[in-house]
Design a protein around this motif. Structure first.
Motif, short mmCIF file in Angstrom:
data_model
loop_
_atom_site.label_atom_id
_atom_site.label_comp_id
_atom_site.label_asym_id
_atom_site.label_seq_id
_atom_site.Cartn_x
_atom_site.Cartn_y
_atom_site.Cartn_z
N LYS A 3 0.84 -1.19 0.00
CA LYS A 3 0.00 0.00 0.00
C LYS A 3 0.88 1.24 0.00
N VAL A 4 0.44 2.25 -0.72
CA VAL A 4 1.17 3.51 -0.81
C VAL A 4 0.46 4.54 0.06
N ASN A 5 1.22 5.18 0.93
CA ASN A 5 0.68 6.25 1.76
C ASN A 5 0.86 7.56 0.98
N VAL A 6 -0.20 8.00 0.32
CA VAL A 6 -0.13 9.18 -0.55
C VAL A 6 0.25 10.43 0.24
N LYS A 7 -0.32 10.62 1.42
CA LYS A 7 0.00 11.82 2.21
C LYS A 7 1.48 11.85 2.59
N ALA A 8 2.04 10.70 2.92
CA ALA A 8 3.47 10.65 3.25
C ALA A 8 4.32 10.99 2.04
N LYS A 9 3.93 10.48 0.87
CA LYS A 9 4.67 10.78 -0.36
C LYS A 9 4.60 12.27 -0.69
#
Length: 93
Positions: A3-9
């Protein structure tokens, strides 16, 4: 599946805010717009409503994707890229 954490990116990106706005809206047109798609399509949530029901822009987090311009069925958004040296700098990681 990872899973990709968009906010972290997005938190790794740098945004250099320009005093000259690269997005302008026609408030008189926006007031009559029932759909107000710009409130929902912007991934950076740049658009919001104030107490009077007017659209308010907070360009400090703009990702310069142009989605708002495409989604605006009233064509009331005047969108350009920021001036050189300003805007978002995407960082991979």
């Amino acid at each position: 599946m990872t899973k990709v954490n968009v906010k972290a990116k997005l938190g790794k990106d740098t945004i250099k805010v320009d005093s000259e706005k690269h997005i302008k809206i026609k408030q008189d047109v926006c007031r009559t717009c029932k759909e107000k798609y710009c409130l929902y399509v912007c991934p950076a949530q740049v658009y919001s409503l104030n107490k009077e029901g007017d659209i308010v822009l907070d360009l400090d987090g703009c990702l310069e994707c142009g989605t708002c311009r495409i989604a605006c069925i009233k064509e009331s958004i005047d969108w350009t890229y920021p001036r050189g040296g300003f805007g978002v700098q995407f960082k991979c990681g």
